[in-house]
Design an enzyme around this catalytic site. Structure first.
Site, PDB file in Angstrom:
ATOM      1  N   PRO A   2      37.194  35.127  34.165  1.00  0.00           N
ATOM      2  CA  PRO A   2      37.683  35.572  32.851  1.00  0.00           C
ATOM      3  C   PRO A   2      38.285  36.977  32.956  1.00  0.00           C
ATOM      4  O   PRO A   2      37.678  37.882  33.492  1.00  0.00           O
ATOM      5  CB  PRO A   2      36.417  35.581  31.981  1.00  0.00           C
ATOM      6  CG  PRO A   2      35.480  34.633  32.656  1.00  0.00           C
ATOM      7  CD  PRO A   2      35.788  34.753  34.128  1.00  0.00           C
ATOM      8  N   GLU A   3      39.504  37.122  32.489  1.00  0.00           N
ATOM      9  CA  GLU A   3      40.188  38.413  32.488  1.00  0.00           C
ATOM     10  C   GLU A   3      39.999  39.069  31.126  1.00  0.00           C
ATOM     11  O   GLU A   3      39.432  38.472  30.217  1.00  0.00           O
ATOM     12  CB  GLU A   3      41.682  38.206  32.782  1.00  0.00           C
ATOM     13  CG  GLU A   3      41.961  37.656  34.167  1.00  0.00           C
ATOM     14  CD  GLU A   3      42.115  38.762  35.207  1.00  0.00           C
ATOM     15  OE1 GLU A   3      41.992  39.952  34.846  1.00  0.00           O
ATOM     16  OE2 GLU A   3      42.351  38.433  36.375  1.00  0.00           O
ATOM     17  N   LYS A  59      35.615  44.735  30.708  1.00  0.00           N
ATOM     18  CA  LYS A  59      35.173  43.340  30.619  1.00  0.00           C
ATOM     19  C   LYS A  59      33.691  43.225  30.286  1.00  0.00           C
ATOM     20  O   LYS A  59      33.080  42.176  30.463  1.00  0.00           O
ATOM     21  CB  LYS A  59      35.501  42.617  31.930  1.00  0.00           C
ATOM     22  CG  LYS A  59      37.012  42.444  32.118  1.00  0.00           C
ATOM     23  CD  LYS A  59      37.346  41.350  33.082  1.00  0.00           C
ATOM     24  CE  LYS A  59      37.779  41.885  34.411  1.00  0.00           C
ATOM     25  NZ  LYS A  59      38.093  40.799  35.364  1.00  0.00           N
ATOM     26  N   ARG A 126      28.010  29.933  38.451  1.00  0.00           N
ATOM     27  CA  ARG A 126      27.781  30.666  39.701  1.00  0.00           C
ATOM     28  C   ARG A 126      26.637  31.683  39.607  1.00  0.00           C
ATOM     29  O   ARG A 126      26.279  32.271  40.615  1.00  0.00           O
ATOM     30  CB  ARG A 126      29.072  31.387  40.127  1.00  0.00           C
ATOM     31  CG  ARG A 126      30.270  30.467  40.319  1.00  0.00           C
ATOM     32  CD  ARG A 126      30.305  29.823  41.692  1.00  0.00           C
ATOM     33  NE  ARG A 126      30.352  30.795  42.768  1.00  0.00           N
ATOM     34  CZ  ARG A 126      31.452  31.313  43.285  1.00  0.00           C
ATOM     35  NH1 ARG A 126      32.624  30.959  42.801  1.00  0.00           N
ATOM     36  NH2 ARG A 126      31.399  32.186  44.269  1.00  0.00           N
ATOM     37  N   ARG A 280      44.949  41.572  47.836  1.00  0.00           N
ATOM     38  CA  ARG A 280      45.089  40.505  46.845  1.00  0.00           C
ATOM     39  C   ARG A 280      46.429  39.811  47.005  1.00  0.00           C
ATOM     40  O   ARG A 280      47.432  40.430  47.360  1.00  0.00           O
ATOM     41  CB  ARG A 280      45.022  41.093  45.427  1.00  0.00           C
ATOM     42  CG  ARG A 280      43.785  41.901  45.122  1.00  0.00           C
ATOM     43  CD  ARG A 280      42.513  41.060  45.070  1.00  0.00           C
ATOM     44  NE  ARG A 280      42.546  40.074  43.998  1.00  0.00           N
ATOM     45  CZ  ARG A 280      42.173  40.315  42.744  1.00  0.00           C
ATOM     46  NH1 ARG A 280      41.722  41.510  42.406  1.00  0.00           N
ATOM     47  NH2 ARG A 280      42.238  39.369  41.828  1.00  0.00           N
TER      48      ARG A 280
END
Ligand SMILES: [Zn+2]
Length: 294
Positions: A2-3, A59, A126, A280
């Site tokens: 989730p961003e 976040k 997770r 990345r």
């Protein structure tokens, strides 16, 4: 993962559905997913407490209680929140079928129960996500939050002066690594970094000190713009999304470069390429985004 737009979507839903409701109890189904800070007590500080606000910092979610305590939460890789009230079911976060399936299920780690029967399911396949009960006064001192850069979306604060000061400390690093650093600016993930860099025609490997102040300001504005756009579309989940009503859609449709390698640049038609910057996967237009000669 989730961003920021997904986390903001979660925040808005929790704020709409929980503020004013009173916690009746908590069912912890996975011990590591629910932490009680030293000195805090579930019986004294959570049970019977009313939710006064739901805020977000980067976040990190902050569910504030009228006992002076806060339930701090991080969704990490696969966290999601589902709220069931007497007349609706709502969910957001990691997009899998638990958003719409019968709950609790195998991924349910914590259930918050409210005195009117409302329930919040914190699901997390997770198990990297967490909720932590702590005094409100200690929240700002969590290492994760104490060092965090300015909020790009906060309408009350201009992030630019703080962003400029903080990014200047990373003069020799690549601009992409600096953008992804949460101490420079809060909540910018890989998608937003690539989109913003493309928008202002900067090569992601450009060292920060090779970029002028005006360009850096444009870069921050571009990041803000793409995050807002994504938020208005419901998030940027990088695969097909299932929302709480079971609707599917791909929210990467707004992307100009992210995961579009091999396709033409929407601006100049050159084939977009993929490289590695800051460890990345990075997507650029090799014509629009040239690395300045050292
Ligand atoms: Zn181009």
């Amino acid at each position: 993962m989730p961003e920021l737009p997904e986390v903001e979507t979660v925040r808005r839903g929790l704020a709409r559905l929980l503020v004013g409701r009173r916690v009746a109890g908590v069912e912890v189904r996975e011990g590591k997913s629910f932490v009680v800070a030293p000195g805090a007590s579930v019986e004294r500080d959570l049970e019977g407490a009313a939710v006064t606000a739901v805020r977000r910092r980067g976040k990190v979610l902050l569910i504030e209680l009228d006992t002076g305590y806060t339930l701090v939460g991080h969704l990490k890789m696969t966290g999601q929140m589902v709220v069931r009230t007497a007349d609706e079911r709502w969910g957001a976060g990691h997009p899998n079928d638990s958003l719409i399936g019968e709950l609790p299920d195998r991924s349910t780690r914590v259930i918050l129960e409210f005195d009117d029967g409302t329930a919040v399911y914190f699901n997390d396949q997770r198990k990297f996500g967490w909720l932590q009960l702590m005094p409100a006064s200690a929240v700002a001192e969590i290492p994760l939050l104490a060092a965090m850069g300015p909020e790009p979306l906060d309408p009350a604060v201009d992030a630019w002066p703080e962003f400029r000061r903080r990014i200047a400390r990373h003069g020799r690093t690549s601009v992409k690594a600096a953008l992804l650093n949460q101490e420079v600016v809060a909540g910018i993930g890989n998608i937003y970094a690539d989109e913003a860099l493309w928008a202002v025609k900067l090569h992601p490997a450009t060292p920060v000190d090779a970029i002028g102040a005006r360009k850096l300001h444009q870069l921050l504005d571009a990041a803000r713009h793409v995050i807002s756009l994504s938020l208005s579309l419901g998030g940027s989940t990088d695969r097909n999304y299932v929302d709480a009503e079971g609707r599917r859609g791909s929210y990467l449709q707004f992307a100009n470069v992210f995961r579009r390698d091999g396709q033409p640049c929407p601006r100049c038609g050159t084939v977009l390429t993929k490289l590695r910057v800051a460890g990345r996967g990075t997507h650029i237009c090799p014509r629009c985004q040239k690395l300045p000669r050292a």
